[in-house]
Every structure is written in C-alpha cells, then in structure tokens.
Design an enzyme around this catalytic site. Structure first.
Site, mmCIF file in Angstrom:
data_model
loop_
_atom_site.group_PDB
_atom_site.id
_atom_site.type_symbol
_atom_site.label_atom_id
_atom_site.label_comp_id
_atom_site.label_asym_id
_atom_site.label_seq_id
_atom_site.Cartn_x
_atom_site.Cartn_y
_atom_site.Cartn_z
ATOM 1 N N LEU B 253 -11.716 -6.515 63.072
ATOM 2 C CA LEU B 253 -11.747 -6.085 64.616
ATOM 3 C C LEU B 253 -13.048 -5.482 64.970
ATOM 4 O O LEU B 253 -13.535 -4.663 64.237
ATOM 5 C CB LEU B 253 -10.506 -5.014 64.826
ATOM 6 C CG LEU B 253 -10.521 -4.674 66.258
ATOM 7 C CD1 LEU B 253 -10.093 -5.699 67.346
ATOM 8 C CD2 LEU B 253 -9.482 -3.554 66.512
ATOM 9 N N ASP B 254 -13.378 -6.083 66.101
ATOM 10 C CA ASP B 254 -14.812 -5.565 66.523
ATOM 11 C C ASP B 254 -15.822 -5.433 65.695
ATOM 12 O O ASP B 254 -16.700 -4.570 65.765
ATOM 13 C CB ASP B 254 -14.568 -4.206 67.341
ATOM 14 C CG ASP B 254 -13.535 -4.431 68.464
ATOM 15 O OD1 ASP B 254 -12.728 -3.521 68.921
ATOM 16 O OD2 ASP B 254 -13.686 -5.533 69.106
ATOM 17 N N ALA B 255 -15.996 -6.552 64.881
ATOM 18 C CA ALA B 255 -17.143 -6.082 63.454
ATOM 19 C C ALA B 255 -17.781 -7.661 63.425
ATOM 20 O O ALA B 255 -18.727 -7.578 62.486
ATOM 21 C CB ALA B 255 -16.550 -5.875 62.316
#
Lengths: 310, 310, 310, 310
Positions: B253-255
């Site tokens: 997530l979000d990486a």
C-alpha cells in the site's frame, strides 16, 4: 564558449602517465551545428569507436529552427583515447557538420577554469563565491578580485583573500575613466569573468577585446527593472515577487542572454531593507548556480537573446 | 510500460495513405537495457539510416549501475519508414541489446491510450481529469468510470459523462468483496488504469491479472502519511508543508515507485478543511502531470522503488 | 472597497430570526485611517463591549508612513449585536478616526458579492471561474458573462451557463466603439467586475462611471510584458520564469495595484505553445486567488500603486 | 519561550539614559492565554495608555480551541514607559488572563539572546551560522561551540572562532557517556541551544535540567525519515522532493514541534551526493530561518506537537 586547453598538462599529470592501469575518466562534449540527419549517430559512433561509454545525453533541436544542440557525458580510458586525440576527434566532427561549437572537457585532466571576479561596494556575492570556492563547491581558480572600492585590510573578505593568496586590485573608476585597459591587462589570461555586483558598465570595446564570456548578476527579474536600484524600483511598483537574474553581458545593459532566474515572495510587510536582503540571498544563489552550470558546459547561446541550459 | 499497437489502423489512416506527399511524423522511442558501449550509436544510427531526424534525446545511466535508459524524439517520413518497419527495427535493437524495454510510439498514427478511471466518493480528481480531457489536454480515450459510490444523475459529473457517452459503472464494495473480477472484465482492454482517489486497495491478484500499469494519487507526501486520512495525519503532526504523490500501484500500500510529488505551504492558520482543500488542489495537478508524463513515455521504472522521469 | 449592504435580508433570513437561540456569526472588519495611538484599543474595545470575541487580527502600519491598516475577524451574537448596530458602530469608529475605510461584512448574513465577468476569445479563465463557482469555492453570485466574442451554443461554456441560468451578453467591439455604455447598463448593480482575459481596454470614463473595483488578470509578470502578447514577449526575451499578475484596473494599462503574482519555470524545451499553456494555468490560479482574497476583505489599496493583502 | 531580563543594563545603556530626548523604541509582545472576550482590547488599551503606538498585530485563535495567541509590535518612549514598567505591566496582564505566556522584548535595550551551538562532524550548518552572525544577520551572542569531533586549528571554522574569541569545546562522546553534565555546565547561562547537525541524542534528563528551548535541524522532511541517514533513506525511497525540518527538541527523537520546513526537487539525475548537497543547502536556510523567527518571538508552541509561527 570556452575551449579547454589540452596542450598543458593538467594537475593530474600523474594520472595521465599511469595509463598502463586502465582508468576511466569523465568527459563532457557539447556540440552546436546546423541540424541535419545523423548528427547523434556520428557523435555517438565516434565515442563508441574509441571505447567511450556514454552515460548522459541531452539533445535539443528547437521547433522550426535548424540548429542542433547536444551535450554528452561519457566515460573513457585515456590509454585508449588520449586527451589530444579526443580533442582532434571532436574538432574533426565539428568540421564535418560545420559546427559553431564542438567543445570537449575532461574535468579531471584539464586545467580548472580561471576566473577574475569584479565587485563594487556590495560584498555579499563576492563573499558567497569565495566561501563556495573554499569549500570546493566552485570548481574554478580565482586569479584575482578587481574592485572600484577599497576594503579595509581587517575585513573578512580581505583577510580571506590574504590567507588564500588571491590578489585584490583596487581600480577606482570615474565617469570617462573605467580603467578598462588595466582591467584587460589583469584578466586576459582568464577563461571568463564574473561581475559580482560590479556596478560599472563594461563597454563594447572591452567585451570585444576580452573576447570571452562575462557573467553578470542583476538584482532584479529581467526584463523588469533594468539599470540601477531594481529593489527600489520593485518596491515602488508594488510587486509581490522579486527576483535575481544571471546573464551573459553584452553591449546592451542588462539585456544579454539569461542563464538563470530565481524568485521570492514579498508582501506589504516587506520594507525596502527586507526587499534588499531577500534580493541579496537570491543573487548569491542565482549567480553561483549560473557559474556552476557554465563550468559544467551546460549553457549554450540560443538565438540572439536566449540560452539552452542543459 | 505500454507498447503501442501498430497492427490496427489509427485514427489518422488518411494520413498513412497520403504517403505520396512527403510528410513527417513525430516518433518517441524509449529504451532500457544493460549498459554497454555503443547503445546510443546503434540507436541513433538506426534512426538516421531510415532518414529520421532526432530532435530530442535524453540518456541516463545511473552511477555504478549497469542499466542504460534513453528516450528519443525524432521526425520521420512514414513513406520512407513505415510504421510496421519502425516497430520491427526497434524490436530488433531491443533483442540486440537484450533490452528490458524497447518501445516506440507515434502519437499521430497510433491509437490513443485507453484508460479507465476508478473513483470513490471524492469528486475532485475525476472532475479535473474529465475537464482536461474535454479541453484536449489529456491525450487519452476514457473507456469508463468505475466507482464504489453512486452519484445522482443531475450532478455535474454524471451529466458530463452522459453528454460525452462515457459509461459510469457503480460497483459497490464490501470487506471481502472488492468486485475485482468485474472490474477486470470492464478494464481488460485498457492500456492503463487511473485511481483517482479510489479508496479500495487492489489486491496483488488483481494487479497480476490486469498485468498493466496502475497509477494512483495519494493525498500525502509519501513516504509520510501512508494509508488513510493523510490530511488529518499531517494536520496532527504539525507539518509546515503538505503534499500529494502520484505513483505506480504495487501490492504494498502506497509504496510503489513514485512518479511525481508536489507540495504547498501550510501554517497555524490552516485548519483541517483548508489542509484538505490545498491537498485536493495538489492532487489534481500531481495526478494529471503524472498521466501526461506517462503518456509521453517519460516514465520508466528504476530499480525496485524509483522511476526515471525524463 | 465594497460595503456590504445591511438593509436587505440575506439568504439566511431564517437564522436572523432564530436569534432567540444564541448563535454566533463570523464578522470581518477592515479599517484604514491615519495612524494614531489607540486605534487597536478602540476597535477591539468596541467589539468586546458588544460581546464579540476576536479570533484573528492583522494590523499593519508601514514604516514612516502614517496610515493604519487592520483586518479583524470576530465571533458575535446578533441577538446581542444586531447587524445594523454592527454597521453603525463601525461607521462611528470610522468617523472618530477619520478613516478612509471602515467596512464590516458578515458572510452568513450579508448578500453574496455580485459580479459580472468579461471575457474575449480565450476561455480558460472563465471556465475555471465557473467551475469553482459551481463547486462552491467562489463565494459570489455571477450576474452575467459579457464578451466581445460569440460562442456556439453547444460549447461547454454555453451549456454550463444555460443550465445555471447565467446570461451571456455578446457585445462586439470595434475601434471607437467599446460598447461601454451598454456594459455599464448591464453591470451597474454588481459589486465588482472581473476581467477574465477581456482584451479591450476600459476607459477612464467607464471606470469612473462604474465607480467600483475592477480586477484583471494579466498573462505576464508585471511590470514586464505589459500590453499584448506577453507570452510571446517573454518567449522572445529568453526568460527562465514566466508569470501571471492579478491587479486592480486603473486608467493606465496594466499598471494598477498588484494583488497577486505567480510564476512557473520555463526552459529551452518550452516552445511558445507550452509558454501559453503554463501561462494559462497560472492565470487561472492567480485570478481566482485574487478574487478569493478580495471577497474575504483581505485586499486594501496601499499608496498609489500597491496593496496590502492580509 | 524565553523572557528577556530587564534587570541588567543592555548594550545600549547610553540610550536608556538619554531619555530626556524623546526617542521611540521598538517593542515586541507575545501573549498566550485561555481565550475570552476582551483580550485584544485590554492588551491594546494598556499599550495605548502608555503612549505606545501599535504598528503590527497578529492574533490567532484556533477553531474550537480555547487558546488565544497574539504577537504585537509597538513603538514606545521609554521616558514615558520605562523598561521595568513595561515588564510589570505585561506581567500584570498575564496574571489577569491567567496567561501561559506574556513576554515582552525590546531588542534595542535588552541583552541579545545568548546561544551555544552544538555540532558533530558536519560543518556546513555551523559555518553558515557563524557567517550570518558575523554579517549581523543573526541577532545573537554565540557563547561557545560544543562538538564531539575535533577540528584542526588551521581549518576555516577554527580560525574564524579564534579570531572572534568564541571558545570551541571538544567533548568526545561514547555510548553511555554523552558528557551531558559537562555540556550543561557550559550552557547553563544560555537562552537557548542550537543543534547544528549534532548527532547525539540529548536525554530527557538533560532537557529537563537545561529547562530552556533547544532547536534542532533534521536533514529530512519530518515525519518522513526520522533518525539516521535521512538522505540515504530518501534516495532509496525514490522521492521526488527532499527537505529539511527545524524543530524543538523533545525526548522523542525527531518528533518535537516543527518550526519550519523547506523542500527542493530531486530527480533520477541526482545521486546520493547531490541529495546530500541539496539537503545541506536546505538545512542551512531552514535552521537560520527558524532561529531568526525564534529570536523575533514569532514561534509559540501550539498543542502538543505544533507551533504557531507568526
């Protein structure tokens, strides 16, 4: 633009001779010629044929203009591609394409750029340049400071210059006597000049005689506020943004090709003093950025009044 | 990265046939391969041999890494270098250098990128994308909008979609039911996906099945404030700068690799509402900038977590 | 500056009557007078005496000038401090200090500012204003659009105006016939005018007859590039920064007090088209920011050519 | 926050005695108390009653919180309002409103803030502070530099310190021995501490014993990249923006209230070295800006983790 002299041995003569040990150097090549098919191919083929490994290329051809600009960085082994052959290879390519410019530079072999810095009363740009130079962030040799103002020996600048053995030449100016002949004599062996808030206008005659680039910092966002007191002009104009501009000096005051510009916000809370302080901060950054780009061969003249800055 | 299909005739089939009149088209080529000597030479030689005129090149080889990245723009005459030959020439070069990527695109001949946009409750990014698309500033075809929220038919968005014939698919989600199969069915013919504040996490299975790029806008300055309510997190953390991040979606997530980031200043005068408003403004600009760069083939993955953005 | 009329009941008449339930409203007061000791004391004491609770104050007195500027925000109970008493209290203070300006506004009670928007051929600023208005981010009533260009009925703008019942007045202009009388007739009941890339110069006679503020967006960084084609001028000047300026309109072209300025970087890679696109993006943001500040009573004229923007 | 001592005579004792000649001094007052009606009125009335002329006010009351913050600047005649009366007047107001903070400072009369600067191996922040101090742009007295690294006597820093008579204390640290007692002994008479890339973590015990503010520069954009090697962390994370953060030091590492943040763009062209160089440039500007704001009494703690920065 400035060509790097390959005739003299650089500071790294030792390395030049240890070519028996394969060692890669970093080369920069800039090229400017009338645009035709195949320039990139020829340039890169030349580099590849000498075992050079390109690791950075910027090519720019303006819309509807017929000029080709490129800047390449490459790693090469001087055992396989000696400095003088490098030079002649790129000159040959220059002739092949009828180039305005075909310049190669090897920072680790070639002499550093030699500059003179001209200043008037304002200190901040000179001091900032000297600090950066001393910290190794300005890759030049400073041959001297020339100023039309005196500075007391115990000031920070003068002590700094003394400790580092950089001469300070006081050449007072007056209307009708810009001391240009003497300045020319002091700077003729430099690669380019830096006007660090030097408030005298250099004549067309001087620029022609000197024949090399002169970089100026103007404490305003050109083409606004040319000439004197741009901070005062900006303050009176009620702008909400002030800026600084570094540019090449031409005969026309504050109108030479722009290299870099920087801005900062101002508001009603800013008085003339803070306009000036913010401007000084911008001037320092803008001038040193321009010099850095110039030394890295990133700045090329583009049409009459512009620059390509890779 | 997405390859442009050369098998179907593009919208400009008329132009393709008027090859009796010499007409130049604009081509973009991106290349990524293990770094060796001579790549630029071979690529540019190929273009020149076909009469192509290079007018822009960006080459990047990271320090100490062995990857070569380039992006070239060139003008060519399809009478002399037909689209399918263009394609095979660059594929050949790709095989020659064992390239991870050798992609050519001719915007005026190839079909536009086809995208689907996923959104949840927040409107602002979708609306901004639709407006830009309608003004011709977003060079894509929008195949549909998919949302896990309903929107009333008389809202600006729904009327806009209706007028332009863009389907709106409401797929409500629940824990354990992300409707991913149905989404896949709706998007399988797209070139890439845009998550415009879509608040559901797409599974690794989905990403693998879809197999193409997914671009997300995160309303925070990654890697700060991952996950939910980044504006609230930023507000509580007392930061003086907030930002938005557009990035490729990965399982984590979000990486995923960051494409673009933008910031704006905040102060004690900002409450949570103005944090959110400033953030929304940044999200719109950041997302559209990422999509624009992506469509122009400027974005290449670089190592595990980064991008080259030419 | 514009005074808010307190005689008519605002949209929130319901609230005005529910004064039996103690409810706090948000008031904004701006004050400009010759500077003397005790102004802040008197203003704040007045507010406190009426039970008002100040939650924001900005005071500015320029160096060596004798003008006092303040902007206060306060919460008050209209049951305790009715709107008309609020008005007369601040007028009284205005007379006490011989103020050039003593204006109070209660956004939730007073009518919204009523504006007319003038445009020529370029759409982008008008469209952006309409979108922001429709999203509730522009706290005005738009009485009409006036343009010296026609627009086809099925364009985005015209459909939008039709759906929202905003009249579009086409008033073609010619040298010698600016249609100013007709424009005056259409706008006389507005609070201020917005020139959203309106390319006609309003005469001193018009400005005097209209008597209220006119806000213009100039697509250049004033005082550079006044007049026509500032993007072209900037492009030819080789600048590295372009900008937009929102300002009050005076008789002198592009020289009225500046309200806001915004910049963006350009480089050799930018052609005239991208200069224009970047400029359009700046114009939209700069104009809407100026209007927002103006509506929040943050903008005050300061000397001949400047503004205080709280 | 630090209170300026009024008991000792400042450097400008001469001025203090020439009160027979009416001369105006510049005063700054900050106030923080539970919010009630009438604070501004009382504060400004007090100033007016003493003949003080307010020329700048900032008031801030956060939404839904019950704290009142103000910062006022005013001109006053010490003949009419002596320094000690000024002090007691504001203390009285502080007690009246049960204020957390009621601090007045008269820069031209009060002693300059006395600071100690702690550094480790990295030079750039210390050098920048020293230069600004020497140029008169940092309005503090530097009592000493404390470092856990030695510096050779002929380096720029050491020569500078010697010339200006500023002691350099080398206190080597080791795990388990932070030399905090000795540091406390050296700094107990300072008004605040500056950690200029001091890489040791000060314990809660130290902070409590010192009892005054400690300002740190973190070479990352908090809350991203806390702890060590933030440039390396940022480089590996593939961010497109890097930053620096100045903040108050608390027991929790890199988590105290943020005072200022600054960013700069990075791209794939930046290697770790240029990340570090850009970061160093930001750190210098960010730290000095924070110190300047702090000395001007613009920085007030706000809730647990934030600051109001007027």
């Amino acid at each position: 633009m400035v060509g790097a002299s390959s005739s003299s041995l650089g500071r790294n003569a030792v390395r030049a001779f240890s070519s028996s040990i394969s060692q890669f150097f970093h080369g920069i090549h800039v090229f400017q010629c009338p645009d035709v098919v195949g320039v990139v191919a020829k340039l890169s083929e030349c580099i590849a044929s000498r075992g050079g490994n390109i690791n950075c290329v910027d090519v720019f051809v303006p819309e509807n203009k017929k000029t080709f600009y490129s800047r390449s960085e490459f790693a090469f082994d001087p055992a396989r591609w000696p400095r003088d052959v490098l030079e002649s290879d790129f000159q040959k390519l220059g002739r092949l394409f009828n180039a305005e410019r075909s310049i190669v530079r090897v920072p680790d072999l070639d002499p550093r750029y030699k500059i003179a810095v001209l200043a008037s009363k304002q200190d901040h740009c000179v001091v900032d340049l000297l600090h950066r130079w001393q910290e190794g962030r300005l890759p030049v040799d400073i041959s001297c400071i020339i100023s039309n103002h005196t500075r007391a020996p115990n000031t920070h600048v003068m002590r700094f210059l003394e400790r580092h053995g950089i001469p300070y030449h006081y050449l007072s100016t007056a209307p009708g006597n810009k001391r240009e002949q003497e300045i020319l004599g002091l700077v003729e062996d430099t690669n380019f000049l830096v006007l660090a808030r030097y408030m005298q206008i250099l004549s067309g005659g001087f620029l022609q005689a000197y024949g090399k680039d002169v970089i100026n910092i103007h404490h305003g966002l050109l083409p606004s506020f040319k000439g004197g007191s741009p901070s005062r002009q900006a303050f009176d104009a009620g702008v909400k943004l002030i800026g600084a501009t570094s540019h090449f000096v031409t005969e026309e005051l504050d109108a030479g090709p722009i290299i870099e510009q920087m801005v900062e916000r101002v508001s009603h809370k800013d008085n003339l003093r803070s306009f000036v302080m913010k401007s000084e901060n911008l001037e320092k950054q803008c001038l040193s950025q321009a010099i850095k780009s110039y030394c890295e061969l990133r700045v090329l003249p583009y049409e009459a009044r512009k620059t390509v800055v890779f």
